[in-house]
Design an enzyme around this catalytic site. Structure first.
Site, PDB file in Angstrom:
ATOM      1  CB  THR A   1      -5.324   4.696  10.118  1.00 41.92           C
ATOM      2  OG1 THR A   1      -5.346   3.778   8.951  1.00 41.92           O
ATOM      3  CG2 THR A   1      -5.308   4.023  11.392  1.00 41.92           C
ATOM      4  CB  THR A   2      -8.998   1.842   7.994  1.00 39.16           C
ATOM      5  OG1 THR A   2      -8.946   2.235   6.883  1.00 39.16           O
ATOM      6  CG2 THR A   2     -10.236   0.741   8.007  1.00 39.16           C
TER       7      THR A   2
ATOM      8  NE  ARG B   1       7.495  21.585   4.264  1.00 41.01           N
ATOM      9  CZ  ARG B   1       8.762  21.979   4.257  1.00 41.01           C
ATOM     10  NH1 ARG B   1       9.514  21.971   3.013  1.00 41.01           N
ATOM     11  NH2 ARG B   1       9.795  21.902   5.372  1.00 41.01           N
TER      12      ARG B   1
ATOM     13  CD  GLU C   1      -7.265  -0.482   0.719  1.00 34.88           C
ATOM     14  OE1 GLU C   1      -6.773   0.630   1.521  1.00 34.88           O
ATOM     15  OE2 GLU C   1      -6.880  -1.335   1.701  1.00 34.88           O
TER      16      GLU C   1
ATOM     17  CG  ASP D   1      -3.037   4.615   1.161  1.00 30.17           C
ATOM     18  OD1 ASP D   1      -3.614   4.147   1.840  1.00 30.17           O
ATOM     19  OD2 ASP D   1      -3.348   4.492  -0.224  1.00 30.17           O
ATOM     20  CG  HIS D   2       0.694   6.275   4.814  1.00 31.49           C
ATOM     21  ND1 HIS D   2      -0.203   7.233   5.116  1.00 31.49           N
ATOM     22  CD2 HIS D   2       0.288   5.011   5.135  1.00 31.49           C
ATOM     23  CE1 HIS D   2      -1.066   6.607   5.433  1.00 31.49           C
ATOM     24  NE2 HIS D   2      -0.999   5.582   5.581  1.00 31.49           N
TER      25      HIS D   2
ATOM     26  CG  HIS E   1      -8.102   4.005   1.290  1.00 32.64           C
ATOM     27  ND1 HIS E   1      -7.971   4.105   2.733  1.00 32.64           N
ATOM     28  CD2 HIS E   1      -9.281   4.635   0.900  1.00 32.64           C
ATOM     29  CE1 HIS E   1      -9.291   4.322   2.973  1.00 32.64           C
ATOM     30  NE2 HIS E   1      -9.767   4.388   2.051  1.00 32.64           N
TER      31      HIS E   1
ATOM     32  CG  HIS F   1      -5.211  -1.595   9.383  1.00 34.67           C
ATOM     33  ND1 HIS F   1      -5.401  -0.278   8.662  1.00 34.67           N
ATOM     34  CD2 HIS F   1      -4.927  -1.023  10.710  1.00 34.67           C
ATOM     35  CE1 HIS F   1      -5.261   0.854   9.532  1.00 34.67           C
ATOM     36  NE2 HIS F   1      -5.075   0.336  10.729  1.00 34.67           N
ATOM     37  N   GLY F   2      -1.877  -2.355   9.765  1.00 38.55           N
ATOM     38  CA  GLY F   2      -0.790  -2.418  10.940  1.00 38.55           C
ATOM     39  C   GLY F   2      -0.022  -3.299  10.987  1.00 38.55           C
TER      40      GLY F   2
ATOM     41  NE  ARG G   1      -7.413  11.096   6.153  1.00 43.32           N
ATOM     42  CZ  ARG G   1      -7.844  10.457   7.003  1.00 43.32           C
ATOM     43  NH1 ARG G   1      -7.057   9.796   7.801  1.00 43.32           N
ATOM     44  NH2 ARG G   1      -9.019  10.683   7.506  1.00 43.32           N
ATOM     45  CG  HIS G   2      -3.300   9.163   2.005  1.00 41.67           C
ATOM     46  ND1 HIS G   2      -4.193   8.500   0.921  1.00 41.67           N
ATOM     47  CD2 HIS G   2      -3.420   8.619   2.964  1.00 41.67           C
ATOM     48  CE1 HIS G   2      -5.040   7.535   1.738  1.00 41.67           C
ATOM     49  NE2 HIS G   2      -4.473   7.517   2.827  1.00 41.67           N
TER      50      HIS G   2
ATOM     51  N   GLY H   1       1.441  -1.483   4.273  1.00 40.16           N
ATOM     52  CA  GLY H   1       1.645  -0.241   3.727  1.00 40.16           C
ATOM     53  C   GLY H   1       2.793   0.533   4.680  1.00 40.16           C
ATOM     54  CG  HIS H   2       2.114   3.659   8.658  1.00 39.51           C
ATOM     55  ND1 HIS H   2       2.980   3.127   9.861  1.00 39.51           N
ATOM     56  CD2 HIS H   2       2.101   4.766   8.657  1.00 39.51           C
ATOM     57  CE1 HIS H   2       3.182   4.315  10.326  1.00 39.51           C
ATOM     58  NE2 HIS H   2       2.883   5.247   9.706  1.00 39.51           N
TER      59      HIS H   2
ATOM     60  CG  ASN I   1      -1.824   1.183   1.194  1.00 39.03           C
ATOM     61  OD1 ASN I   1      -1.600   2.196   1.127  1.00 39.03           O
ATOM     62  ND2 ASN I   1      -2.995   0.815   1.578  1.00 39.03           N
TER      63      ASN I   1
ATOM     64  CD  GLU J   1      -6.936  -6.146   2.944  1.00 38.06           C
ATOM     65  OE1 GLU J   1      -7.108  -6.064   2.048  1.00 38.06           O
ATOM     66  OE2 GLU J   1      -6.240  -5.616   3.683  1.00 38.06           O
TER      67      GLU J   1
ATOM     68  NE  ARG K   1      -7.979   7.024   4.562  1.00 34.85           N
ATOM     69  CZ  ARG K   1      -8.752   6.799   5.836  1.00 34.85           C
ATOM     70  NH1 ARG K   1      -9.849   7.647   5.885  1.00 34.85           N
ATOM     71  NH2 ARG K   1      -8.313   5.879   6.713  1.00 34.85           N
TER      72      ARG K   1
END
Ligand SMILES: CC(=O)[C@@H](O)[C@H](O)COP(=O)(O)O
Ligand SMILES: NCC(=O)COP(=O)(O)O
Length: 240
Positions: free
Chosen positions: A101-102, A19, A71, A10-11, A44, A190-191, A50-51, A212-213, A8, A152, A46
């Protein structure tokens, strides 16, 4: 057969958003993750953007060599957008604007007709639908009733647990995999990180982990290619 890794990205876009620059480009990151061994790319879109931005999805779709797992929340806009983009996979997730986050899985059991209609719409567009749910039999049964081929399992409670809770949450996931595996493709995510992924990877019948994160965080120190390879190795090692 080793569990597949969906990365993932996203981040990467979170850093860009910080920025308002055009870099780092999540599309470039996705292609690098594929070169490093990612079996798929998850992103994702959203509602609050946000990303990941709409244009990231549009640009990335034709360039991926593996597959896109998009997602989205179950909204008319997001469903129409997904039907235009036609990613190989679409994962329906819950969203709350105020969440960091989710926080939990999609309540499929509480909105069967809505999720069934969304699943049908996406399937007719050629997308394979996955439902992001808590590891609960009633949600698994509801996912089957909606016609989704894949679920999932939300591993967030496991990732955040400690002490005796950890064993309880891991057992919840193991039980859910056993309950679902003969009727659905079972993914999880997740996580997850290098320290907690092994116990999940050791569970039989998990098809893919979406991570991802932790990979993006690790890439700050070792680079994205190495971070993906390290996660692939951690999953493979756990299964030996
Ligand atoms: C559904 C899920 O657990 C993640 O894939 C989701 O992308 C988390 O949201 P953020 O990436 O915005 O933290
Ligand atoms: N669906 C889970 C996912 O894509 C990645 O979640 P995380 O590893 O960023 O927590």
């Amino acid at each position: 057969m080793s569990i597949l890794l969906g990365v993932n990205i996203d981040h990467v876009a979170t850093l860009r958003k910080a920025r308002g620059t055009i870099y780092p480009d999540p599309v470039k990151a996705a292609l690098l993750c594929e070169e490093a061994g990612a079996d798929g790319i998850t992103l994702h879109l959203r509602e609050d953007r946000r990303h990941i931005q709409d244009n990231d999805v549009v640009r990335m779709r034709p360039l991926l060599k593996t597959r896109m797992n998009l997602e989205i929340a179950v909204t008319d806009f997001m469903l129409d957008f997904a039907c235009q983009i036609r990613p190989q996979h679409v994962c329906l997730v819950p969203e709350k604007r105020e969440e960091l986050t989710t926080e939990g899985g999609l309540d499929v059991a509480g909105q069967i007709q809505k999720i069934k209609a969304a699943t049908r719409k996406l399937t007719q567009a050629g997308c394979e639908v996955s439902l992001f749910i808590d590891p609960e039999p009633r949600q698994i049964d509801a996912a089957i009733e909606c016609g989704a081929p894949t679920i999932e399992l939300h591993t967030g409670a496991y990732a955040e647990a400690a002490g005796t809770e950890l064993a309880y949450e891991l057992q919840r996931i193991a039980d859910a995999v056993s309950y679902a595996a003969s009727r659905l493709i079972v993914n999880a995510g997740h996580g997850l990180n290098l320290h907690n992924v092994a116990a999940i990877a050791r569970l039989s019948n998990i098809h893919e982990l979406n991570i991802g994160h932790a990979i993006i965080a690790e890439s700050v120190f070792v680079g994205l290619r190495q971070a993906v390879q390290d996660m692939k190795q951690a999953i493979a090692h756990a299964m030996q």
